[in-house]
Scaffold this motif. Structure first.
Motif, PDB file in Angstrom:
ATOM      1  N   VAL A   1       2.478  -7.337   8.963  1.00 16.32           N
ATOM      2  CA  VAL A   1       2.587  -8.471  10.630  1.00 16.32           C
ATOM      3  C   VAL A   1       1.721  -9.136  10.002  1.00 16.32           C
ATOM      4  CG1 VAL A   1       1.579  -7.706  12.787  1.00 16.32           C
ATOM      5  CG2 VAL A   1       3.298  -5.823  11.464  1.00 16.32           C
ATOM      6  N   PHE A   2       0.595  -9.547   9.279  1.00 17.05           N
ATOM      7  CA  PHE A   2      -0.631 -10.312   8.911  1.00 17.05           C
ATOM      8  C   PHE A   2      -0.086 -11.088   8.192  1.00 17.05           C
ATOM      9  CE2 PHE A   2      -1.923  -5.894  11.256  1.00 17.05           C
ATOM     10  CZ  PHE A   2      -2.950  -6.724  12.530  1.00 17.05           C
ATOM     11  N   LYS A   3       0.506 -10.969   7.926  1.00 19.10           N
ATOM     12  CA  LYS A   3       0.486 -11.876   6.549  1.00 19.10           C
ATOM     13  C   LYS A   3      -0.218 -12.139   5.324  1.00 19.10           C
ATOM     14  CE  LYS A   3       4.762 -12.319   8.140  1.00 19.10           C
ATOM     15  NZ  LYS A   3       6.517 -11.745   7.847  1.00 19.10           N
ATOM     16  N   ALA A   4      -1.086 -11.721   5.372  1.00 26.50           N
ATOM     17  CA  ALA A   4      -2.731 -11.832   4.579  1.00 26.50           C
ATOM     18  C   ALA A   4      -3.571  -9.828   4.461  1.00 26.50           C
ATOM     19  CB  ALA A   4      -3.583 -12.364   5.719  1.00 26.50           C
ATOM     20  N   ALA A   5      -3.952  -9.925   3.420  1.00 24.27           N
ATOM     21  CA  ALA A   5      -4.220  -9.228   2.831  1.00 24.27           C
ATOM     22  C   ALA A   5      -6.018  -7.697   3.836  1.00 24.27           C
ATOM     23  CB  ALA A   5      -5.323  -9.334   1.583  1.00 24.27           C
ATOM     24  N   ASN A   6      -6.569  -9.318   4.550  1.00 22.54           N
ATOM     25  CA  ASN A   6      -7.657  -9.053   4.872  1.00 22.54           C
ATOM     26  C   ASN A   6      -7.166  -8.264   5.603  1.00 22.54           C
ATOM     27  OD1 ASN A   6     -10.721  -8.329   4.605  1.00 22.54           O
ATOM     28  ND2 ASN A   6     -10.512 -10.233   6.836  1.00 22.54           N
ATOM     29  N   PRO A   7      -6.825  -8.931   6.702  1.00 26.01           N
ATOM     30  CA  PRO A   7      -6.260  -7.859   8.543  1.00 26.01           C
ATOM     31  C   PRO A   7      -5.616  -7.032   7.920  1.00 26.01           C
ATOM     32  CG  PRO A   7      -5.047 -10.566   7.804  1.00 26.01           C
ATOM     33  CD  PRO A   7      -6.214 -10.453   6.503  1.00 26.01           C
ATOM     34  N   ALA A   8      -4.870  -6.806   7.083  1.00 28.91           N
ATOM     35  CA  ALA A   8      -4.318  -5.561   6.947  1.00 28.91           C
ATOM     36  C   ALA A   8      -4.695  -4.696   6.551  1.00 28.91           C
ATOM     37  CB  ALA A   8      -3.051  -5.348   6.216  1.00 28.91           C
ATOM     38  N   SER A   9      -5.645  -4.719   5.608  1.00 26.34           N
ATOM     39  CA  SER A   9      -7.240  -3.678   5.441  1.00 26.34           C
ATOM     40  C   SER A   9      -7.559  -3.213   6.465  1.00 26.34           C
ATOM     41  CB  SER A   9      -8.177  -4.269   3.948  1.00 26.34           C
ATOM     42  OG  SER A   9      -7.357  -4.224   3.003  1.00 26.34           O
ATOM     43  N   ILE A  10      -7.887  -4.021   7.292  1.00 22.78           N
ATOM     44  CA  ILE A  10      -8.672  -4.060   8.679  1.00 22.78           C
ATOM     45  C   ILE A  10      -7.342  -2.874   9.110  1.00 22.78           C
ATOM     46  CG2 ILE A  10      -9.874  -4.396  10.669  1.00 22.78           C
ATOM     47  CD1 ILE A  10     -10.449  -6.697   9.281  1.00 22.78           C
ATOM     48  N   TRP A  11      -7.060  -3.133   9.268  1.00 20.97           N
ATOM     49  CA  TRP A  11      -5.884  -2.465  10.339  1.00 20.97           C
ATOM     50  C   TRP A  11      -5.274  -0.941   9.727  1.00 20.97           C
ATOM     51  CZ3 TRP A  11      -2.318  -1.042  13.596  1.00 20.97           C
ATOM     52  CH2 TRP A  11      -0.901  -0.148  13.504  1.00 20.97           C
TER      53      TRP A  11
ATOM     54  N   LEU B   1     -13.258   6.082   3.059  1.00 22.73           N
ATOM     55  CA  LEU B   1     -12.840   6.682   1.541  1.00 22.73           C
ATOM     56  C   LEU B   1     -11.545   5.602   1.499  1.00 22.73           C
ATOM     57  CD1 LEU B   1     -12.617  10.332   2.626  1.00 22.73           C
ATOM     58  CD2 LEU B   1     -13.562   9.106   0.122  1.00 22.73           C
ATOM     59  N   VAL B   2     -10.274   4.324   3.062  1.00 29.39           N
ATOM     60  CA  VAL B   2      -9.488   4.692   2.771  1.00 29.39           C
ATOM     61  C   VAL B   2      -9.881   3.091   2.598  1.00 29.39           C
ATOM     62  CG1 VAL B   2      -8.222   3.773   3.806  1.00 29.39           C
ATOM     63  CG2 VAL B   2      -8.289   5.911   4.567  1.00 29.39           C
ATOM     64  N   ILE B   3     -10.904   2.836   2.963  1.00 31.84           N
ATOM     65  CA  ILE B   3     -11.123   0.423   2.670  1.00 31.84           C
ATOM     66  C   ILE B   3     -11.141   0.685   0.734  1.00 31.84           C
ATOM     67  CG2 ILE B   3     -13.486   0.924   2.175  1.00 31.84           C
ATOM     68  CD1 ILE B   3     -11.313  -1.643   3.587  1.00 31.84           C
ATOM     69  N   VAL B   4     -12.197   2.024   0.078  1.00 36.57           N
ATOM     70  CA  VAL B   4     -11.147   2.072  -1.226  1.00 36.57           C
ATOM     71  C   VAL B   4     -10.345   1.459  -1.967  1.00 36.57           C
ATOM     72  CG1 VAL B   4     -11.998   3.112  -3.783  1.00 36.57           C
ATOM     73  CG2 VAL B   4     -13.641   3.022  -1.899  1.00 36.57           C
ATOM     74  N   ALA B   5      -9.173   2.282  -1.362  1.00 35.30           N
ATOM     75  CA  ALA B   5      -8.105   2.522  -2.420  1.00 35.30           C
ATOM     76  C   ALA B   5      -6.986   1.199  -1.330  1.00 35.30           C
ATOM     77  CB  ALA B   5      -6.871   3.985  -1.346  1.00 35.30           C
ATOM     78  N   ALA B   6      -7.558   0.784  -0.144  1.00 36.77           N
ATOM     79  CA  ALA B   6      -6.482  -0.099   0.078  1.00 36.77           C
ATOM     80  C   ALA B   6      -6.553  -1.576  -0.397  1.00 36.77           C
ATOM     81  CB  ALA B   6      -6.808  -0.605   1.702  1.00 36.77           C
ATOM     82  N   GLU B   7      -8.128  -1.658  -0.921  1.00 36.50           N
ATOM     83  CA  GLU B   7      -8.355  -2.931  -1.421  1.00 36.50           C
ATOM     84  C   GLU B   7      -8.197  -2.807  -3.115  1.00 36.50           C
ATOM     85  OE1 GLU B   7     -13.046  -3.792   0.740  1.00 36.50           O
ATOM     86  OE2 GLU B   7     -12.731  -2.485  -1.020  1.00 36.50           O
ATOM     87  N   MET B   8      -8.085  -1.584  -2.996  1.00 30.96           N
ATOM     88  CA  MET B   8      -7.334  -1.995  -4.807  1.00 30.96           C
ATOM     89  C   MET B   8      -6.118  -2.475  -4.963  1.00 30.96           C
ATOM     90  SD  MET B   8      -8.180   2.167  -6.632  1.00 30.96           S
ATOM     91  CE  MET B   8      -9.986   2.425  -7.509  1.00 30.96           C
ATOM     92  N   LEU B   9      -5.201  -2.272  -3.326  1.00 37.02           N
ATOM     93  CA  LEU B   9      -3.836  -2.356  -3.057  1.00 37.02           C
ATOM     94  C   LEU B   9      -3.676  -3.882  -3.023  1.00 37.02           C
ATOM     95  CD1 LEU B   9      -2.219   0.853  -1.977  1.00 37.02           C
ATOM     96  CD2 LEU B   9      -1.770  -0.407  -4.037  1.00 37.02           C
ATOM     97  N   THR B  10      -4.852  -4.252  -2.334  1.00 39.38           N
ATOM     98  CA  THR B  10      -4.361  -5.976  -1.703  1.00 39.38           C
ATOM     99  C   THR B  10      -5.547  -7.160  -2.388  1.00 39.38           C
ATOM    100  OG1 THR B  10      -5.979  -5.258  -0.222  1.00 39.38           O
ATOM    101  CG2 THR B  10      -4.156  -4.332   0.658  1.00 39.38           C
ATOM    102  N   GLY B  11      -6.315  -6.039  -3.030  1.00 39.27           N
ATOM    103  CA  GLY B  11      -7.197  -7.350  -3.508  1.00 39.27           C
ATOM    104  C   GLY B  11      -8.065  -8.189  -3.381  1.00 39.27           C
ATOM    105  N   GLY B  12      -8.560  -8.754  -4.004  1.00 37.81           N
ATOM    106  CA  GLY B  12     -10.057 -10.075  -3.228  1.00 37.81           C
ATOM    107  C   GLY B  12     -11.062  -9.449  -3.649  1.00 37.81           C
TER     108      GLY B  12
END
Length: 307
Positions: A170-180, A245-256
């Motif tokens: 939906v957001f086409k970007a890693a940062n808003p996807a992590s926030i989602w 807890l979730v942000i750590v796993a999400a950032e591992m997948l999205t990078g940045g």
């Protein structure tokens, strides 16, 4: 209601104090005995305080010592696990300059923690803005409760990381996807706990509101909100723990930039001491977030005065 009235009457009319010769004699006896007992009470009080401090400090210190001992034993039997001393030395180096920035993908642990906290704050704030009002509505109106409870029951068990591809789509970007991902995992505890709190408000309160012909706004602010506040804060505490807890796993997948990406990058570099340091940093930040919300909950929680 009768029990409440009885309690109010007991508070308004406390038992009469003893009068007469017996009372004065008892007071005199206490006054005579007090000076002799005071030194013993003082020494006993000091010993009790020392025992209380020891009971508070000794178990955590013993637990940390046990962890370090097990860690040392494991590191001695495995070449890949660094010793506590090696990890401590690396931690001193890392935290001596936590905010360096050499490139977008090479920044200090401080910047990575702040980036993760920023994502958590945005996603958690959006979840609170949506989840708490939704919880009030679902708890207040039976039609909405019957309408949304099946949806919540289906969507709540879904892993937050399963929503991450939807966010990327939906957001086409890693940062808003992590926030989602943070938003979707944080919203359910707030909705459920707030709705349960509203449903557990005593029916007598609502009957009084009907008799007084109170508006829906006054019912919300004068009756529901004070009663639901402990439940709501419990949902907030559960949500912040899940979000961190979730942000750590999400950032591992999205990078940045972020503590999750920092851990994954250190793994790619086979820098195990830095991974262990990140684990402790993540745990410490989570503990601080939890304690901050506990302090807020205590500030807004009121207990009945015991008669």
């Amino acid at each position: 209601m009768s029990a409440v009235m009885n309690k109010i009457e007991s508070l308004a009319n406390p038992p009469a104090q003893a009068t007469g010769t017996g009372a004065s004699t008892g007071k005199a006896a206490v006054a005579e005995a007090a000076p002799a007992a005071r030194p013993a009470r003082t020494g006993g009080g000091v010993r009790r305080r020392l025992r209380a401090v020891g009971a508070t400090v000794f178990p955590p210190v013993l637990g940390i010592a046990f962890l370090v001992l097990v860690w040392q034993i494991v590191s001695a039997s495995s070449d890949g696990i660094p010793t506590p001393l090696v990890t401590l030395t690396e931690a001193i180096k890392i935290f001596s300059d936590p905010f360096y920035s050499k490139s977008p993908n090479d920044q200090g642990i401080g910047w990575n923690l702040l980036a993760s906290l920023q994502r958590v704050a945005i996603g958690f704030g959006l979840a609170a803005a949506v989840g708490i009002p939704a919880g009030f509505l679902i708890g207040r109106f039976r039609f909405l409760s019957a309408m949304f409870n099946p949806l919540i029951a289906i969507l709540k068990p879904v892993s937050p990381l399963a929503w991450l591809p939807i966010g990327l789509l939906v957001f086409k970007a890693a940062n808003p996807a992590s926030i989602w991902a943070i938003f979707i995992c944080s919203i359910w505890p707030m909705i459920i706990n707030t709705a349960v709190g509203v449903q557990r408000v005593p029916q007598d309160y609502m009957n009084v509101a009907k008799v007084l012909n109170l508006s829906e706004w006054k019912i919300l602010t004068k009756i529901l909100f004070p009663s639901v506040l402990p439940y709501m804060l419990t949902g907030v505490r559960l949500s912040i723990g899940t979000a961190w807890l979730v942000i750590v796993a999400a950032e591992m997948l999205t990078g940045g930039v972020g503590i999750g990406f920092w851990v994954w990058d250190e793994w790619n570099n086979l820098n195990v001491p830095h991974i262990i340091i990140a684990i402790f940093a993540i745990g410490l930040v989570g503990l601080l977030l939890e304690q901050a919300l506990v302090a807020v909950a205590r500030a807004f929680t009121y207990e009945d005065v015991k008669s």
